[in-house]
Structure formats: C-alpha cells, structure tokens
Design an enzyme around this catalytic site. Structure first.
Site, PDB file in Angstrom:
ATOM      1  N   GLU A  83       0.844  -1.205   0.000  1.00  0.00           N
ATOM      2  CA  GLU A  83       0.000   0.000   0.000  1.00  0.00           C
ATOM      3  C   GLU A  83       0.873   1.246   0.000  1.00  0.00           C
ATOM      4  OE1 GLU A  83      -2.936   1.252  -0.041  1.00  0.00           O
ATOM      5  OE2 GLU A  83      -4.445  -0.073   0.822  1.00  0.00           O
ATOM      6  N   ASP A 142      -4.505   4.906   6.511  1.00  0.00           N
ATOM      7  CA  ASP A 142      -5.104   6.035   7.233  1.00  0.00           C
ATOM      8  C   ASP A 142      -6.055   5.446   8.283  1.00  0.00           C
ATOM      9  OD1 ASP A 142      -5.928   9.268   6.444  1.00  0.00           O
ATOM     10  OD2 ASP A 142      -7.407   8.065   7.483  1.00  0.00           O
ATOM     11  N   LYS A 197      -0.623   6.534   9.233  1.00  0.00           N
ATOM     12  CA  LYS A 197      -1.035   7.647  10.115  1.00  0.00           C
ATOM     13  C   LYS A 197      -1.603   7.024  11.382  1.00  0.00           C
ATOM     14  CE  LYS A 197      -2.622  10.639   6.330  1.00  0.00           C
ATOM     15  NZ  LYS A 197      -3.845  11.201   5.714  1.00  0.00           N
ATOM     16  N   VAL A 223      -1.305  14.032   2.496  1.00  0.00           N
ATOM     17  CA  VAL A 223      -0.014  14.025   1.803  1.00  0.00           C
ATOM     18  C   VAL A 223      -0.178  13.623   0.340  1.00  0.00           C
ATOM     19  CG1 VAL A 223       1.416  13.694   3.848  1.00  0.00           C
ATOM     20  CG2 VAL A 223       0.464  11.696   2.703  1.00  0.00           C
ATOM     21  N   ASP A 275      -2.263  10.924  -4.609  1.00  0.00           N
ATOM     22  CA  ASP A 275      -2.834  11.946  -5.488  1.00  0.00           C
ATOM     23  C   ASP A 275      -3.397  13.146  -4.759  1.00  0.00           C
ATOM     24  OD1 ASP A 275      -5.149  10.411  -4.487  1.00  0.00           O
ATOM     25  OD2 ASP A 275      -6.269  11.687  -5.858  1.00  0.00           O
TER      26      ASP A 275
HETATM   27  P1  5GP Z   1      -7.782   3.885   4.714  1.00  0.00           P
HETATM   28  O1  5GP Z   1      -8.752   2.833   4.253  1.00  0.00           O
HETATM   29  O2  5GP Z   1      -6.636   3.332   5.508  1.00  0.00           O
HETATM   30  O3  5GP Z   1      -8.511   4.977   5.470  1.00  0.00           O
HETATM   31  O4  5GP Z   1      -7.249   4.638   3.444  1.00  0.00           O
HETATM   32  C1  5GP Z   1      -6.327   4.139   2.567  1.00  0.00           C
HETATM   33  C2  5GP Z   1      -6.401   4.873   1.242  1.00  0.00           C
HETATM   34  O5  5GP Z   1      -6.850   6.226   1.382  1.00  0.00           O
HETATM   35  C3  5GP Z   1      -5.024   4.996   0.637  1.00  0.00           C
HETATM   36  O6  5GP Z   1      -4.690   3.877  -0.150  1.00  0.00           O
HETATM   37  C4  5GP Z   1      -5.130   6.287  -0.177  1.00  0.00           C
HETATM   38  O7  5GP Z   1      -5.688   6.014  -1.443  1.00  0.00           O
HETATM   39  C5  5GP Z   1      -6.128   7.131   0.592  1.00  0.00           C
HETATM   40  N1  5GP Z   1      -5.468   8.110   1.493  1.00  0.00           N
HETATM   41  C6  5GP Z   1      -5.451   8.110   2.844  1.00  0.00           C
HETATM   42  N2  5GP Z   1      -4.755   9.146   3.342  1.00  0.00           N
HETATM   43  C7  5GP Z   1      -4.305   9.835   2.274  1.00  0.00           C
HETATM   44  C8  5GP Z   1      -3.475  11.013   2.127  1.00  0.00           C
HETATM   45  O8  5GP Z   1      -2.983  11.655   3.077  1.00  0.00           O
HETATM   46  N3  5GP Z   1      -3.202  11.394   0.845  1.00  0.00           N
HETATM   47  C9  5GP Z   1      -3.690  10.736  -0.247  1.00  0.00           C
HETATM   48  N4  5GP Z   1      -3.372  11.217  -1.440  1.00  0.00           N
HETATM   49  N5  5GP Z   1      -4.465   9.616  -0.154  1.00  0.00           N
HETATM   50  C10 5GP Z   1      -4.754   9.177   1.097  1.00  0.00           C
END
Ligand code: 5GP
Length: 178
Positions: free
Chosen positions: A103, A107, A135, A157, A163
């Site tokens: 990955e 987040d 994070k 970020v 992106d």
């Molecule tokens: P999660 O399911 O852990 O909340 O999110 C994972 C996905 O969210 C990542 O693969 C990415 O696509 C997007 N994402 C989470 N935080 C960020 C960030 O700070 N910047 C960007 N560009 N994408 C993020």
C-alpha cells in the site's frame, strides 16, 4: 531534473526522494531475508501503491511474482467512507502462496482490514502487509502492519503515488498540503 513547475506553493516537503529510497532499500532487504525460498507474490494496491511496488521489488533480491488489485473507498474525497468495492480483482491464484500486499498509505485502516478479510478466504500460506506511510493517530481498527516505511502525523499528503484530486502522483518526494 526539477519538478518545481508542478509543485504548488502550499506544498511542504515532508519526505525526500532520497529518504524514501533509503527506507525502501531497508524494507526490501528485510523482505528478501524473510521470504528467501518462498517465491512470494507482491500485490500492489492501485492506483497509489504502484509506485511503491515498482521501487520496492527492485530492492528485493529473491524470486518473486507481482500482481495488482484495485479497490475504491475515497473517490476524490479526503476521508474514508468505509464503503469499499473491488474495482479490479487479483489475477493470481494465491492459495498456499506467501502474499505481501503493498500500500502507499494506511489512514483509517479500513482498506487493509477489508483486504485482509477478503484475501484470507483464498487460503494464502502467509498474508503480510507493507505500507510506505502510516497515520497512527487516524487508525480506526486494530492493525498489524508488517512493514511500515514512515509513521506520519494526520496531514493530507501527496506525491510518490499519492494523489491530489488524481494529479501529482508523479512527484518523486512526498509533500504535505498546507
Ligand atoms: P484507509 O482505508 O486506511 O482509510 O485509506 C487508505 C487509502 O486512502 C489509501 O490507499 C489512499 O488512497 C487514501 N489516502 C489516505 N490518506 C491519504 C493522504 O494523506 N493522501 C492521499 N493522497 N491519499 C490518502
């Protein structure tokens, strides 16, 4: 070659290209040592994970396969909705195989929790997770991530696969949007 022309004024460099490569080298060496003789399949999570996967595999000096999976959760939003769909399934048969999911960023952790539950059902011999960024303050589920490049604060970020409304994935360093 400078990328200044595509770096907006509100971006602040968080992790340099050199630091990213040095950390990926360390993780690559660790994976090579741990998976020697196991012919792992490294699975890049599209779209962001493609850059991490492309660089990481070249630091892993053992035989390995590559595959991709694409899931959706955020769309163009900046917070996870928690509703995740598979947009492109795996091509490889992972039954009995050692699998490492790669990955760009974790987040809330909902995406990797979803992937873990779904992929465990296919019966891999091992299922590990690698992410360039994590994070910790945003993690909503109890995660065990096997390889983490960098823990970062709660900032949006971009760059190095990440992106900004689908743009900026081609930046070689990682920037925080201020
Ligand atoms: P999660 O399911 O852990 O909340 O999110 C994972 C996905 O969210 C990542 O693969 C990415 O696509 C997007 N994402 C989470 N935080 C960020 C960030 O700070 N910047 C960007 N560009 N994408 C993020």
């Amino acid at each position: 070659m400078t990328q200044k022309a595509i770096i907006p004024a509100n971006y602040r460099m968080l992790i340099s290209e050199e630091s990213i490569q040095n950390r990926l080298k360390e993780i690559g060496a660790q994976i090579a040592a741990e998976f020697k003789g196991k012919h792992p399949i490294l699975v890049g999570v599209l779209n962001g994970g493609v850059i991490v996967l492309a660089d990481l595999i070249r630091y892993i000096d053992i035989d390995l396969e590559v595959d991709f999976i694409r899931i959706s959760s955020y769309g163009d939003e900046k917070e996870s909705s928690g509703h995740i769909k598979i947009l492109k399934p795996l091509s490889a048969d992972i039954k009995g195989r050692a699998v490492i999911i790669v990955e760009d960023i974790v987040d809330s952790g909902l995406s990797i929790q979803f992937l873990r539950n779904m992929l465990e059902a296919y019966g891999p011999s091992e299922l590990k997770f690698a992410t360039l960024l994590n994070k910790p303050s945003k993690n909503r589920v109890d995660l065990s991530i096997d390889y983490i490049g960098f823990d970062i604060d709660d900032k949006y970020v971009v760059g190095y696969g990440l992106d900004d409304k689908q743009f900026k994935r081609n930046l070689r360093s990682i920037y925080a949007c201020e």
